[in-house]
Scaffold this motif. Structure first.
Motif, PDB file in Angstrom:
ATOM      1  N   VAL A  70       0.834  -1.209   0.000  1.00 53.74           N
ATOM      2  CA  VAL A  70       0.000   0.000   0.000  1.00 53.74           C
ATOM      3  C   VAL A  70       0.867   1.257   0.000  1.00 53.74           C
ATOM      4  O   VAL A  70       0.838   2.042  -0.950  1.00 53.74           O
ATOM      5  CB  VAL A  70      -0.964   0.010   1.207  1.00 53.74           C
ATOM      6  CG1 VAL A  70      -1.773   1.305   1.232  1.00 53.74           C
ATOM      7  CG2 VAL A  70      -1.900  -1.189   1.151  1.00 53.74           C
ATOM      8  N   THR A  71       1.632   1.448   1.066  1.00 48.78           N
ATOM      9  CA  THR A  71       2.436   2.666   1.195  1.00 48.78           C
ATOM     10  C   THR A  71       3.453   2.793   0.069  1.00 48.78           C
ATOM     11  O   THR A  71       3.673   3.888  -0.465  1.00 48.78           O
ATOM     12  CB  THR A  71       3.166   2.690   2.556  1.00 48.78           C
ATOM     13  OG1 THR A  71       2.214   2.451   3.603  1.00 48.78           O
ATOM     14  CG2 THR A  71       3.838   4.033   2.785  1.00 48.78           C
ATOM     15  N   TYR A  89      -6.390   4.370  -1.739  1.00 49.69           N
ATOM     16  CA  TYR A  89      -5.122   5.084  -1.552  1.00 49.69           C
ATOM     17  C   TYR A  89      -4.529   5.497  -2.899  1.00 49.69           C
ATOM     18  O   TYR A  89      -4.736   4.831  -3.918  1.00 49.69           O
ATOM     19  CB  TYR A  89      -4.080   4.198  -0.855  1.00 49.69           C
ATOM     20  CG  TYR A  89      -4.469   3.665   0.496  1.00 49.69           C
ATOM     21  CD1 TYR A  89      -4.083   4.314   1.668  1.00 49.69           C
ATOM     22  CD2 TYR A  89      -5.191   2.475   0.615  1.00 49.69           C
ATOM     23  CE1 TYR A  89      -4.417   3.801   2.917  1.00 49.69           C
ATOM     24  CE2 TYR A  89      -5.528   1.963   1.855  1.00 49.69           C
ATOM     25  CZ  TYR A  89      -5.135   2.622   3.001  1.00 49.69           C
ATOM     26  OH  TYR A  89      -5.466   2.115   4.232  1.00 49.69           O
ATOM     27  N   ASP A 124      -1.346   7.807   0.322  1.00 54.50           N
ATOM     28  CA  ASP A 124      -2.294   8.718   0.975  1.00 54.50           C
ATOM     29  C   ASP A 124      -3.719   8.201   0.785  1.00 54.50           C
ATOM     30  O   ASP A 124      -4.103   7.819  -0.319  1.00 54.50           O
ATOM     31  CB  ASP A 124      -2.191  10.129   0.386  1.00 54.50           C
ATOM     32  CG  ASP A 124      -0.845  10.771   0.681  1.00 54.50           C
ATOM     33  OD1 ASP A 124      -0.266  10.449   1.734  1.00 54.50           O
ATOM     34  OD2 ASP A 124      -0.377  11.575  -0.152  1.00 54.50           O
ATOM     35  N   ILE A 125      -4.500   8.220   1.846  1.00 55.89           N
ATOM     36  CA  ILE A 125      -5.876   7.755   1.753  1.00 55.89           C
ATOM     37  C   ILE A 125      -6.728   8.826   1.073  1.00 55.89           C
ATOM     38  O   ILE A 125      -6.703   9.988   1.433  1.00 55.89           O
ATOM     39  CB  ILE A 125      -6.426   7.399   3.152  1.00 55.89           C
ATOM     40  CG1 ILE A 125      -7.764   6.681   3.022  1.00 55.89           C
ATOM     41  CG2 ILE A 125      -6.539   8.611   4.049  1.00 55.89           C
ATOM     42  CD1 ILE A 125      -8.199   5.957   4.270  1.00 55.89           C
ATOM     43  N   LYS A 126      -7.461   8.411   0.043  1.00 60.56           N
ATOM     44  CA  LYS A 126      -8.272   9.341  -0.746  1.00 60.56           C
ATOM     45  C   LYS A 126      -9.768   9.169  -0.497  1.00 60.56           C
ATOM     46  O   LYS A 126     -10.547  10.086  -0.765  1.00 60.56           O
ATOM     47  CB  LYS A 126      -7.970   9.147  -2.238  1.00 60.56           C
ATOM     48  CG  LYS A 126      -6.536   9.451  -2.629  1.00 60.56           C
ATOM     49  CD  LYS A 126      -6.201  10.905  -2.374  1.00 60.56           C
ATOM     50  CE  LYS A 126      -4.780  11.247  -2.792  1.00 60.56           C
ATOM     51  NZ  LYS A 126      -4.439  12.656  -2.518  1.00 60.56           N
TER      52      LYS A 126
END
Length: 240
Positions: free
Chosen positions: A107-108, A170, A174-176
């Motif tokens: 993810v990151t 994401y 960053d979470i959107k």
């Protein structure tokens, strides 16, 4: 037929009469014709480049002159860019199962410009199973987006079951967008198109749906309600 370019007495007479163009003009016409034929030949050579693979271009590069090599290099760069775009577009195509230890990597650190859709779920929750099924179809349709799923408590210890299903979206870590709990998804009547539309509103996918599928259901429901409720005038008449 006599060559009109030859220096003969007859040709000189014809030139004076205007029947043949001046010799200088003839030479210019011949040069223009040769240049046109050369341009057609070069164009046909470039066309053969378009039919070659990158490997074939490398095998035949000794046969090309300097002008050819410039055209080939431009074409090679174009082909490489197209191949890279195709690889990115078809990079994923399936739902990846992860656990907490994979979160940072998947993810990151997903990569520049990569959208990630993460579904937190638990076995035994029907709506979670339904969303996993829909995500399989969406992953095949939107192959440039990374769709992943994880059992909720492996990613977030003690994550409450009442918040399931949960979807996080994401971009570059960053979470959107976030969709938490069964009410957000509309229960077991959730369709794949509705989920696609919901995720598309975050910007993660470019849907080909023209409008929210849920709106059609809502419009039909409101029409049914209006049909069942008597008009005010009719109600007053019955009371009388």
């Amino acid at each position: 037929m006599q060559d009109p370019n030859k220096d003969t007495e007859w040709n000189d007479i014809l030139r004076k009469k205007g029947i043949l163009p001046p010799k200088e003009n003839l030479e210019e016409l011949e040069r223009a014709k040769e240049e046109e034929q050369l341009a057609i030949l070069q164009k046909s050579l470039v066309k053969t480049y378009e039919d070659m693979t990158l490997e074939e271009l490398e095998e035949n590069e000794d046969e090309f002159n300097e002008e050819d090599e410039k055209a080939i290099e431009m074409y090679r760069q174009q082909r490489l860019a197209e191949m890279k775009a195709a690889q990115i577009k078809n990079k994923f195509g399936e739902v990846l199962e992860i656990s907490g230890k994979d979160y940072v990597q998947e993810v990151t650190k997903a990569g520049k410009g990569i959208w990630v859709v993460l579904h937190l779920y638990k076995q035994g929750i029907p709506l979670c199973a339904l969303i996993n099924q829909h995500m399989n179809g969406l992953a095949r349709k939107f192959r440039d987006v990374k769709f992943i799923k994880a059992i909720s408590t492996t990613c977030i210890p003690n994550y409450p079951d009442k918040n399931l299903p949960t979807i996080f979206v994401y971009l570059e870590g960053d979470i959107k967008a976030q969709f938490i709990g069964p009410l957000v998804f509309g229960g077991m009547n959730l369709t794949r198109d509705e989920l696609e539309w919901k995720i598309s509103e975050s910007g993660a996918i470019k849907t080909d749906l023209e409008e929210n599928p849920r709106k059609q259901i809502q419009d039909q429901l409101m029409s049914s309600i209006r049909a069942c409720v008597p008009a005010r005038g009719e109600s007053d008449s019955e009371d009388d």
